[in-house]
Design a protein around this motif. Structure first.
Motif, mmCIF file in Angstrom:
data_model
loop_
_atom_site.group_PDB
_atom_site.id
_atom_site.type_symbol
_atom_site.label_atom_id
_atom_site.label_comp_id
_atom_site.label_asym_id
_atom_site.label_seq_id
_atom_site.Cartn_x
_atom_site.Cartn_y
_atom_site.Cartn_z
ATOM 1 N N CYS B 74 -21.556 47.240 47.499
ATOM 2 C CA CYS B 74 -20.474 46.361 47.171
ATOM 3 C C CYS B 74 -20.904 45.800 46.003
ATOM 4 O O CYS B 74 -21.745 44.910 45.885
ATOM 5 C CB CYS B 74 -19.810 45.658 48.147
ATOM 6 N N CYS B 77 -19.704 41.651 46.719
ATOM 7 C CA CYS B 77 -20.631 40.829 47.447
ATOM 8 C C CYS B 77 -22.021 41.212 47.664
ATOM 9 O O CYS B 77 -22.954 40.438 48.135
ATOM 10 C CB CYS B 77 -20.060 40.747 48.856
ATOM 11 N N CYS B 90 -15.515 47.915 50.965
ATOM 12 C CA CYS B 90 -16.436 47.053 51.514
ATOM 13 C C CYS B 90 -15.713 46.178 52.923
ATOM 14 O O CYS B 90 -14.773 45.542 52.839
ATOM 15 C CB CYS B 90 -16.915 45.897 50.512
ATOM 16 N N CYS B 93 -16.298 42.423 52.521
ATOM 17 C CA CYS B 93 -15.488 41.405 51.722
ATOM 18 C C CYS B 93 -14.031 41.981 51.403
ATOM 19 O O CYS B 93 -13.205 41.550 50.777
ATOM 20 C CB CYS B 93 -16.149 40.974 50.684
#
Ligand SMILES: Nc1nc2c(ncn2[C@@H]2O[C@H](COP(=O)(O)OP(=O)(O)OP(=O)(O)O)[C@@H](O)[C@H]2O)c(=O)[nH]1
Ligand SMILES: [Mg+2]
Ligand SMILES: [Zn+2]
Lengths: 224, 114
Positions: B74, B77, B90, B93
């Motif tokens: 991701c 994050c 993701c 997040c």
């Protein structure tokens, strides 16, 4: 394991040789000053219609030829020749769903490259396999048409990450689909921040002049 | 269709390797196939059977597919997660700004010879 069996480690991607061949072809085309554009899309997105518009706009400024890759027909090559008068050749992929650098080179052997500025390759209509095989082109471009939906860049990430130009075609049918152009651009840039996005309508020719400008500029830079 | 094309690339590379190592017959070819590569192992082995038996070097040669897991990173994050389970979004997040880290391999791992 059977007695006497020996293991030889290879650890080689099956794409590796193609990548080398593609780099060699690209270098050769660069030396000759020929810009090869690899145009990809789903079947029916409007590659042939767009090519006809585009070629008719630029054929007085650059010397251009078109290569049509098709699994098994020559409809598109004939159409291009009739509608533009420029040389167009048909490549049969023999059942393969993509073109690789070797097939592209074989196709180019049938084109008199001397004196050409631009060769446009209409790849096989498919968003998966052609993305995995570098053809040796100077640039990869693709056409996404409005009916296919704005979320295609999420579904075919590899294709969108290798294309520096995304043409959005069939803008005339926008009222009938819930296609969100801003969202689409956002998703495209997620896959490739450098991508140029040009909305057009190949049916009427709207936006094709911008596409022509982009291409003429690319060719100029390639020759320097 | 796609798999048959892939098989021709495998045959080309295996022939090359066999020549380099002075091998006269190959008993097995072991592939590493990423979980999200566009290759379907069953189709690949079917196409393989058909094409390999046409080659002296590969007659009766078995093709084995070793599956490799797909992992996505991701960008928002920085975490990693299994691609097949969570797709493009993701799970930590919710961002869709994610890139495949591995899992689209199509490589020849090794060959077994007598
Ligand atoms: N409404 C609309 N139709 C279009 C437009 N551009 C192309 N089409 C139509 O879409 C269909 C497919 O166009 P083609 O240019 O043949 O598409 P293609 O990508 O070359 O197709 P394949 O070579 O078969 O993959 C044709 O019926 C075109 O007339 C457009 O801008 N608007
Ligand atoms: Mg076409
Ligand atoms: Zn995240």
């Amino acid at each position: 394991m059977e007695d006497g069996v020996k293991v030889i480690e290879i650890k080689k991607s099956i794409f590796e040789d193609n990548e080398k061949e593609a780099d060699a072809l690209r270098a050769e085309l660069k030396r000759k000053g020929v810009y090869l554009l690899n145009l990809m899309s789903s079947p029916g997105s409007g590659k042939t219609t767009t090519l006809i518009r585009l070629v008719n706009l630029i054929k007085d400024q650059v010397r251009v030829a078109v290569m049509e890759a098709d699994i098994d027909s020559d409809v598109d090559a004939v159409k291009i020749k009739e509608a533009t008068g420029i040389p167009s050749i048909q490549l049969h992929t023999g059942g393969m769903c993509h073109l690789d650098a070797e097939m592209t080179r074989q196709g180019l052997d049938n084109v008199a490259l001397d004196g050409l500025d631009l060769v446009i390759l209409e790849n096989v209509g498919n968003l998966v396999c052609p993305a995995e095989f570098d053809t040796g082109s100077a640039q990869n471009a693709m056409i996404l048409s409005v009916p296919e939906g704005h979320d295609k860049p999420l579904k075919y990430p590899l294709m969108f990450s290798i294309c520096n130009l995304v043409v959005i075609n069939k803008m005339d049918v926008m009222p009938y689909f819930d296609f969100d152009l801003d969202k689409c651009k956002e998703y495209i840039h997620m896959r490739n921040p450098k991508a140029t996005v040009i909305p057009i309508c190949a049916k009427t020719g709207e936006g094709v002049d911008e596409l022509a400008q982009w291409l003429l500029n690319e060719i100029k830079n390639w020759k320097n | 269709m796609h798999e048959l094309g892939i098989v021709f690339y495998i045959i080309r590379d295996v022939k090359k390797a066999a020549l380099e190592h002075g091998v006269e017959h190959v008993n097995a070819v072991v592939m590493n196939i990423g979980e999200v590569s566009t290759v379907v192992p069953d189709y690949l082995t079917d196409c393989w059977r058909w094409a390999a038996d046409k080659e002296d070097l590969l007659r009766g040669c078995e093709l084995r597919c070793n599956m490799l897991p797909a992992v996505t990173t991701c960008n928002a994050c920085g975490k990693e997660y299994p691609t097949v389970e969570h797709g493009r979004t993701c799970p930590y997040c919710g961002s869709e700004d994610t890139v495949l880290k591995c899992g689209n391999e199509v490589e020849i791992k090794e060959i077994e010879v007598l």
